[in-house]
Every structure is written in C-alpha cells, then in structure tokens.
Design an enzyme around this catalytic site. Structure first.
Site, PDB file in Angstrom:
ATOM      1  N   GLU A 136      -7.827  -7.707  13.207  1.00 30.89           N
ATOM      2  CA  GLU A 136      -6.583  -7.657  13.976  1.00 30.89           C
ATOM      3  C   GLU A 136      -5.341  -7.573  13.091  1.00 30.89           C
ATOM      4  O   GLU A 136      -4.290  -7.122  13.521  1.00 30.89           O
ATOM      5  CB  GLU A 136      -6.468  -8.870  14.922  1.00 30.89           C
ATOM      6  CG  GLU A 136      -6.157 -10.198  14.264  1.00 30.89           C
ATOM      7  CD  GLU A 136      -7.380 -10.823  13.627  1.00 30.89           C
ATOM      8  OE1 GLU A 136      -7.219 -11.641  12.721  1.00 30.89           O
ATOM      9  OE2 GLU A 136      -8.509 -10.474  14.043  1.00 30.89           O
ATOM     10  N   ASP A 144       8.300  25.499  -6.074  1.00 34.07           N
ATOM     11  CA  ASP A 144       9.168  26.620  -6.398  1.00 34.07           C
ATOM     12  C   ASP A 144       9.700  26.404  -7.815  1.00 34.07           C
ATOM     13  O   ASP A 144       9.645  25.291  -8.337  1.00 34.07           O
ATOM     14  CB  ASP A 144      10.315  26.689  -5.378  1.00 34.07           C
ATOM     15  CG  ASP A 144      11.108  27.978  -5.488  1.00 34.07           C
ATOM     16  OD1 ASP A 144      10.624  28.907  -6.151  1.00 34.07           O
ATOM     17  OD2 ASP A 144      12.206  28.036  -4.919  1.00 34.07           O
ATOM     18  N   ASP A 195      12.811  24.095  -0.910  1.00 33.36           N
ATOM     19  CA  ASP A 195      14.046  23.731  -0.206  1.00 33.36           C
ATOM     20  C   ASP A 195      14.688  24.890   0.548  1.00 33.36           C
ATOM     21  O   ASP A 195      15.795  24.763   1.066  1.00 33.36           O
ATOM     22  CB  ASP A 195      15.072  23.161  -1.198  1.00 33.36           C
ATOM     23  CG  ASP A 195      15.480  24.174  -2.267  1.00 33.36           C
ATOM     24  OD1 ASP A 195      14.866  25.277  -2.320  1.00 33.36           O
ATOM     25  OD2 ASP A 195      16.404  23.876  -3.043  1.00 33.36           O
ATOM     26  N   ASP A 201      10.410  28.599   2.310  1.00 29.72           N
ATOM     27  CA  ASP A 201       9.409  27.578   1.982  1.00 29.72           C
ATOM     28  C   ASP A 201       8.830  26.888   3.221  1.00 29.72           C
ATOM     29  O   ASP A 201       7.834  26.161   3.121  1.00 29.72           O
ATOM     30  CB  ASP A 201      10.030  26.505   1.072  1.00 29.72           C
ATOM     31  CG  ASP A 201      10.428  27.054  -0.285  1.00 29.72           C
ATOM     32  OD1 ASP A 201       9.585  27.740  -0.900  1.00 29.72           O
ATOM     33  OD2 ASP A 201      11.569  26.823  -0.722  1.00 29.72           O
ATOM     34  N   ASN A 259     -19.910 -13.386   6.934  1.00 35.00           N
ATOM     35  CA  ASN A 259     -19.807 -14.282   8.097  1.00 35.00           C
ATOM     36  C   ASN A 259     -20.923 -14.032   9.106  1.00 35.00           C
ATOM     37  O   ASN A 259     -21.465 -14.967   9.709  1.00 35.00           O
ATOM     38  CB  ASN A 259     -18.447 -14.113   8.769  1.00 35.00           C
ATOM     39  CG  ASN A 259     -17.323 -14.686   7.931  1.00 35.00           C
ATOM     40  OD1 ASN A 259     -17.562 -15.538   7.085  1.00 35.00           O
ATOM     41  ND2 ASN A 259     -16.107 -14.213   8.142  1.00 35.00           N
ATOM     42  N   ASN A 287      -9.556 -18.101  10.728  1.00 34.19           N
ATOM     43  CA  ASN A 287      -9.242 -16.680  10.725  1.00 34.19           C
ATOM     44  C   ASN A 287      -7.742 -16.452  10.504  1.00 34.19           C
ATOM     45  O   ASN A 287      -7.322 -15.610   9.718  1.00 34.19           O
ATOM     46  CB  ASN A 287      -9.685 -16.061  12.053  1.00 34.19           C
ATOM     47  CG  ASN A 287      -9.580 -14.550  12.049  1.00 34.19           C
ATOM     48  OD1 ASN A 287      -9.931 -13.913  11.069  1.00 34.19           O
ATOM     49  ND2 ASN A 287      -9.089 -13.983  13.129  1.00 34.19           N
ATOM     50  N   ASP A 299      -5.816 -14.755   7.272  1.00 35.80           N
ATOM     51  CA  ASP A 299      -4.878 -13.643   7.453  1.00 35.80           C
ATOM     52  C   ASP A 299      -3.543 -13.952   6.776  1.00 35.80           C
ATOM     53  O   ASP A 299      -2.949 -13.090   6.121  1.00 35.80           O
ATOM     54  CB  ASP A 299      -4.647 -13.370   8.942  1.00 35.80           C
ATOM     55  CG  ASP A 299      -5.830 -12.654   9.582  1.00 35.80           C
ATOM     56  OD1 ASP A 299      -6.597 -12.009   8.830  1.00 35.80           O
ATOM     57  OD2 ASP A 299      -5.994 -12.740  10.807  1.00 35.80           O
TER      58      ASP A 299
END
Length: 884
Positions: free
Chosen positions: A316, A358, A626, A630, A694, A719, A723
């Site tokens: 998550e 270029d 540019d 292009d 786990n 958990n 995190d």
C-alpha cells in the site's frame, strides 16, 4: 436493471455529448459571421482588448486551462490518502474492538480502539502530506516552463502566459506557436496548421481568413477556425479568440480523450510486481483462514488474522514511495536546470542509452555569426548581404538565428536605410521539404523582385541562371561546378552555407506561391559560423562513461556537421545523409544505426524514422531538439528533451525541459534519473522479499502453534511502523557503481531476489519462535501475548535493519552510508519498537512486557540474520553480477 456504474457512465456520456453539440453550434455560428458582427459579439475590436477589459473577461470566464476530468484536486488526494485497504481493515477492527472491549465489557477499555484510530490518522496524514509535497513540487516546476502567447493589449503587442488569454483577445501567431485557444483567423499568410492531435489527420491543413466554408463541413474542416491543441507549422496569422479552457473544442472532449496513456517499461514492471504480490495475498487469505480456523476453532479471529496478513502483504505504500521518490528526483533535477514535465520520464531518462540530438546550440555555442557574404566565386560582395537582409527583414514567420545574424551584420553596415525603398507585398514561408523561403518586394519605382534564400542544393534546383562577374548567365555544368566548389570549400571549413537568389520577372498581381520559385538567378552565398561549445566534448565523454551513446541528427549539410562533430568527439568516420536514409529500407537502416553516429541533412520525418530504428534495435532513446522540425522525433522518442527557449510545439511535446541548452546539464539529469530509479527498486525488492518471508513464517506458525503468532492489530501496527521506517528511502544515496550504466526494469531480477532472500527471513522467524517457545517459555495459550510480543519486536526490528543490508551491494555504514533521512527513520522506528516491547506500552497492543533476558537473545538472532543476509548477498552478486 442497469448497474449503477453503467447508469452513471451513460449520464456522463450524455452530458459530454450535449457539451460537444453546444460548443459545435457556438463555434460554427461564429465562423460564419462577418468581422464586424464577430467583434461586436465578442466585445472586442481589431486592435484587441484593453488591460481592464481583459481583467474583466478573466473574472467572467476564468483561467484558460482545461479542468474537466482533472482528478488532481486536494479533495481527491485526501481521499486517496485515507481510503485504502490498510485503513479500511483497521477501521473494521476498531469497530469490532469497540463492541468487544467497550460495549460488551463490564470495565470498558478504550486503549486499543484509540491506538487503532491513531494508526489510521497517522497513516492517512503521512500519505496526504507526502502527496501534497509532491504535488506542490510538480506545480512549481511546471510554472518554470509555461508557454506564452502574443496578444494585442492597449494597442501594443504583449507577451502573456497562455492561461491569461481571454475570449476577444487578438493574438499573433507564427511558425512553431501552439494555438492557445479556439480562434477564428482574421488574417493569414500561407498559414498551415497541424491538428493531428484532434482529427488524426497527418498532413498540415491550410487556414484562411476569408469565409468560404460550407455549412455541411465538419467543425474541424472549417478553414477559418483553429483549435486549442493544434500548432502553426508554417506561415503567420492574426486571430481572434472565440473560446478558452473547458469551452474549447478540446475542452468539450477532454473526458472522452482522457484515456490512459501507454505505460513505459518502468510502470509496466511495477504493475507486474504489484500484481504478483496481490496474487500472493489472494492465495494467503483462504490458506491462512482455513489453517487457523480448523487449528484454533475461532473462525472470526482467523478471518481477521488472515485479512490482516493480506493487508500486510499489500504494497500500500508503493504509490506513496514512488510518487515521493519521483517528486524528490524532479526537484533535485530542477536544481541542475532540468525540469521534468512528466514524472515517470525520470526513470526513462535514467534508462536512456542512446541520445539523439540536434547539432545547433547543443554541440555548438548557439551564437550564429555571419562570417562571409560572397558571390559564386567566393569573393566578398556586399550586394549578397543586402539581398539576404531584405529577405530576412521582410519575412514575417519565425525569425531563426540565421535571420537574426543577417540582420545584425546588415545593421553594422547601416543597411537599414534601404528598407524605406521597399515594401513587402507577399511571401512564401519556409518549410522543411523546400528548405527555403521567399519574399516579394516592390521598390519605389514599382519594380517587383522575388528574393529567395535557402539550402544550397534546393536553391540550385530552382535556379536556371547564375550571376558571374555582374552578368547573368545560364546555369550550365561549368557555372554550376564553380558554385558548388565555392560552397563545398567553405562548407568543409565549417561554415554553414545558405544560397541567395532573386529574379525580376514577377507577375504584377495575384497570389504568389511555391510555383513561382523557378528560373531564379543564383547570386551568391552567405556563410555562418557557430563554433563548438568548449563543454561539448567533455559532456559527450561523460555521457559515454555513463553508458549513453550520443548520435547527431541534423538538418545541416554534412560538411559543417562533420567539422563540428569531429571537434567534440562524435565519430564521423561513417555518416549518412537524408538522401542515404531515404534510399534505405527499414532493415538497412536498422543495420546502419549500429555504427553510424552522424546523420546530416535530415528532414523531420527522417529524424523520426532514425529514432524508430534505434528503438527497433532495442535501445531506450532520448531525443533533444528545440525546433518545429524536431516535434515528430520528440514525440517518437522514449524521452523527449527540449529547452526553455524552444518553440511552443517542441516544449509541449517534450517530457523534459532544460533551462540551459548544454549536454553537461543533461548528463547530470541522467545521473539523477538513475538514482531515482535505484531508490524505487530498493523499496520494491525489500517489499517483495519481505512478503515471501512473512508468508512462509505465517503458514508455519499457523500449522504448529496453538494460538495466533500475532493479533491483527499487532500485524497492522508492525506493517505501519515498517512503512514509516522506509519513508526516508526517496532521499537515500545511491552507490556510484550503480549509476555508471543505464538501468532497465527487469521483473526477472525481482523474482530471483525474492527467491534468494525471502526464505532467509523465514528461517530466523522460526528461530525466534523456537526461542520464545523453549527458552522464554511462552508455550501456552495464556502466554500467547508474550509470544506475540517477542515476534512483534523481532519481526519489526529485523525488517528495519535489513533495509541497510539491501540498500547497497557493499558493507553498510562502512563502505556505503545511508542518507540522514533514511538513517533517522529506521533508527526512530527501531527505538519505538524496543521501548514498546520492553515496557508497559506493550499492553496497549494486547502484548505482555518482554523480559530483559530476551533482549540478549534478540541481539544474537538479529546479528545472525544480518550476517546471513550479507553472505547471501555475496552469493547472489557472484551468480547474477549485480545486487540491485
């Protein structure tokens, strides 16, 4: 009965259809009005709006932005942060705990409920704050590269941000400009518009100011209307704004156009791993439920435990980590003058192994200086400069660096005094197929003259005569040879050569077009110098050292290209021209791109084709450009790169914008892209291998223990803490060895990593079970809270510490130090867990306080686990050649 979602979709589709019909009727009505009626309807004049009128209209119509279907709102981000599987399960558990611990209990206990609700609040708050920071960073960066529009305000031509354009504004358009709104053209000159984004039509469409539409024509076929999202390919125009933002043709179809864009390799890879983890979760729910239901007899408890395990296996935090890492990467890259328009492009930037670029401004100084003005024999001749000056000054399209260099040199000789003798009656704008442009001038005596300048080969093709020693002679083989020798001599010396021609036999009336560019008199050449950048060679070498091959795709002639590329370190021993590319089939070109690093005299479509060939050869291709020419290659490339000074269409097409046109800036961006990718891969590998561990541990515990190894609230808390410990990951440092070469997403690498490292964690989990059972004595149902506390502490601390083992292929702390945010996030979580487990705080999570003796065993198990991971790491690196 129609399902609710289908019903809602049908209602939305009807609203979209109604919106399109209203917009179509309004624009069609405005397209057929005469100009006076049109201006009256829009409350404007030919001279444009006053500033006060513009401000009033903006209050009435709002900003010129598309907001339909925009989900990036504060409310949406808050909802995304709060409503997720993790929080939903916690809330369900909180409700049930409230009934069991408060309502149905003689002595109400609110502690567990408060803890669970606190976890929901903290989880949602952290996700929301990170989302807000990422969004704020993206908005600040986008403001740095906003496009502008030229409008008439208070009688003056003024440059304003596109989002400030209002209905009734009179706007000036030239080649390269994006149409900022839906407009009606009130004056045009050879105006060609690309509207493929709206209609799918590949060829540009010519637009006119006079009304010669047919009532039966489709809206986009009306020749005097232009639409937001299209761009001027060539020519120039003046137009009045009819509609802005959501009220435009593009705005009315925004919802129906807002389908998902195609995902890049990184996004597809993340999806594949996420799907793998989700499939594992779906297998675990019934498996753990059945095992614990039959073994323990409490099916309700088993259900919540299995759901909690499933939530623990759900990645998550992956979206939060990815978004935060990408946003942090974008902010860091902005400090290196690299602005990211599309966050997912950061990873592609790091994956890039071929950079097509270029020549002008990238390898050269972008300071074009007119060095020579010569006749066909190569002798200086001011008359050539005078004709080139008249052409550059009077043309109304996009004045490029060559035009500006000509005008600058002419003004040094005070040639502007001749301008009063001429007026321009027509012009034929530049385009990339003809590679030339013309103006028709009339002098005070009424004499007409067509003056054309352009690429040498194309100019020779339309010249039937040549001026030699003041005399006009037919262009035969000898005179053509003289002209070509002069051109090639200076071209190979590094001068960019442009031919100049003129003719006097010009019709007195009528509109001029490409057909009139014939039987011209070639009078000479102008030569330009654009010296190589001092930094270019070092930048190309640095890119090469980081695994990026630089390939030059230029519209310039091969002589100049070879000269410049040779000086900056690009291999010029083998090069191809546009003519060569045109004569190759796809197989030949695929073979050629293996060794060719220089392609010269390419058209826009040829540049796009070369990029496709590199992609077909398995490369991740970046394209840097540019100009209008292009745009096709920028769109085709895996990552399009442009500069802030580029034309609108190039900036709009690009994924990344450089605030400085320098390859060294680009190289720094590539490194940052690889760091960003590395930190995301670290998190994914940790999550994937941890989940395997786990799964094995939970299945083992479910089979052999007479009680749950951890309660749902303990699992969810663990958990959440894990995190939080990884929240510093986006800010982590990356080993230098990792960023030395391009990094592609490899799902196979993730799977092999899971297979190697996953079972190791399970072995030490089971060792922890054994110590809790036989050494600590937590081997009865009554002592289950003690057992659960032991595994809670070991499981959390081990997952926190192993972050430092996984984040580098080296010995952590000694050979590779983590960033301060990651070090602090892991340290704080580890301390919180230890304090909780060895104090009375454990009671809040339905655990018993752990005895001091367990601390010694914890240190031993953790030391053994980390040592074992290091050994596995060495074996893995020997087998696969890399760690991350």
């Amino acid at each position: 009965m129609i399902p609710v979602k289908l019903f809602k979709k049908e209602v939305i589709n009807k609203k979209i259809q109604k919106s399109k019909q209203d917009m179509d009727a309004k624009l069609r009505y405005l397209a057929f009005l005469n100009l006076n009626e049109l201006f009256e309807r829009l409350s404007t004049t030919q001279a444009g709006l006053t500033q006060d009128e513009a401000v009033s209209k903006q209050h009435e119509y709002g900003k010129n932005i598309i907001t339909i279907g925009n989900k990036n709102t504060v409310w949406h981000r808050l909802k995304e942060a709060v409503i997720n599987p993790f929080n939903m399960i916690l809330l369900v558990i909180a409700v049930i705990t409230y009934f069991t611990d408060v309502v149905a209990c003689s002595k109400p206990d609110y502690l567990t409920v408060v803890i669970i609700l606190s976890l929901v609040f903290i989880s949602g708050l952290v996700a929301f704050v990170q989302s807000e920071r990422s969004n704020s960073a993206a908005e600040k960066l986008s403001k740095l590269i906003s496009n502008k529009a030229d409008v008439w305000r208070d009688g003056k031509l003024t440059e304003i941000p596109i989002d400030e354009v209002v209905p009734g504004d009179i706007i000036k358009l030239s080649a390269g400009d994006m149409l900022p709104a839906d407009v009606r053209f009130i004056s045009t000159k050879d105006t060609f518009v690309a509207q493929a984004a709206l209609t799918g039509e590949s060829n540009p469409v010519e637009k006119f100011s006079n009304v010669h539409n047919n009532n039966k024509d489709g809206l986009t076929d009306l020749s005097n209307l232009g639409f937001m999202g299209s761009n001027i390919v060539s020519g120039s125009a003046t137009a009045v704004v009819l509609a802005i933002g959501n009220d435009t043709y593009f705005g009315s179809m925004a919802k129906s156009l807002s389908g998902d864009r195609s995902k890049n390799s990184f996004e597809r890879g993340v999806d594949s791993v996420s799907n793998l983890l989700i499939r594992m979760m779906l297998v675990m729910i019934p498996l753990v439920l059945v095992i614990n239901g039959f073994a323990k007899g409490n099916w309700i408890e088993a259900l919540f435990f299995s759901i909690s395990i499933a939530v623990g296996l759900t990645p998550e935090m992956l979206p939060v980590i990815i978004t935060t890492t990408l946003a942090k990467g974008a902010v860091t890259m902005s400090k290196h003058k690299v602005i990211v328009r599309t966050l997912s492009a950061i990873q592609t930037f790091g994956e890039m192994d071929v950079l097509c670029t270029d020549k002008t401004g990238t390898l050269t100084e972008d300071k074009i200086v007119l060095e020579k003005y010569m006749n066909v024999h190569g002798s200086d001749d001011l008359r050539i400069l005078r004709h080139a000056y008249l052409n550059s000054y009077f043309q109304t399209g996009l004045k490029n660096l060559i035009d500006l260099a000509i005008i600058s040199r002419a003004e040094q000789y005070e040639l502007e005094t001749i301008l009063k003798n001429y007026r321009c009656v027509d012009e034929i704008p530049f385009d990339f197929s003809r590679r030339r442009m013309s103006v028709v001038l009339v002098d005070q005596a009424g004499k007409r003259q067509l003056i054309t300048k352009g690429a040498v080969e194309e100019m020779l093709a339309i010249s039937s005569f040549v001026e030699v020693n003041g005399r006009v002679m037919p262009m035969d083989e000898e005179t053509k040879r003289i002209a070509l020798e002069t051109y090639k001599k200076h071209n190979t010396e590094g001068l960019r050569m442009v031919a100049v021609a003129q003719k006097n036999e010009v019709p007195d009336s009528g509109s001029f077009g490409v057909a009139d560019e014939k039987d011209m008199v070639l009078i000479g050449f102008v030569g330009f110098l654009d010296p190589p950048k001092e930094s270019a060679k070092a930048a190309i070498t640095a890119l090469k050292d980081h695994g990026v091959r630089t390939v030059v795709l230029t519209g310039d002639s091969e002589g100049v290209a070879v000269k410049v590329c040779g000086k900056v370190g690009v291999n010029t021993s083998y090069f191809l021209t546009g003519v060569d590319v045109e004569g190759m089939d796809d197989g030949d070109l695929l073979e050629a791109v293996k060794t060719c690093d220089l392609f010269a005299k390419l058209s826009p479509s040829q540049k796009e084709r070369v990029v496709k060939a590199f992609q077909a050869a398995g490369h991740t291709v970046g394209y840097m450009g540019d100009g209008i020419n292009d745009a096709p290659a920028l769109r085709q490339a895996d990552v399009g790169i442009s500069v802030d000074s580029a034309v609108d269409i190039a900036k709009e097409t690009a994924d990344i914008i450089l605030l400085e046109k320098d390859l060294m800036v680009l190289e720094e961006g590539v490194i940052e892209g690889r760091k960003t990718f590395g930190n995301i891969v670290k998190y994914i590998k940790m999550a994937a291998s941890g989940n395997i561990s786990n799964m094995i541990s939970v299945i083992f515990a479910s089979i052999f223990l007479p009680f749950l190894p951890m309660l749902p609230v303990q699992l969810l808390t663990q958990n959440l803490l894990c995190d939080f410990s990884q929240m510093g990951m986006p800010f982590d440092s990356v080993d230098k060895e990792y960023i030395q070469k391009p990094r592609k997403w490899e799902t196979g690498s993730i799977k092999s990593f899971m297979a190697f490292l996953g079972p190791v964690g399970s072995v030490f989990d089971i060792l922890c079970f054994a110590i809790m059972w036989w050494v600590i004595g937590a081997n009865t149902v009554d002592l289950a809270p003690l057992f659960q506390g032991g595994w809670f502490v070991f499981g959390t601390v081990s997952q926190v510490l192993v972050i430092h083992m996984i984040r580098t292929s080296k010995i952590p702390f000694l050979q590779s130090k983590p960033s301060l945010p990651l070090f602090l996030s892991t340290l704080i979580v580890a301390i919180v867990v230890l304090i909780t487990g060895f104090s009375d705080f454990a009671i809040g999570l339905d655990m018993y306080k752990l005895p001091p003796i367990y601390f010694l065993w914890l240190i031993l198990i953790l030391a053994g686990y980390l040592l074992c991971v290091h050994v596995i790491k060495r074996i893995y690196i020997r087998k696969y050649g890399e760690w991350m």
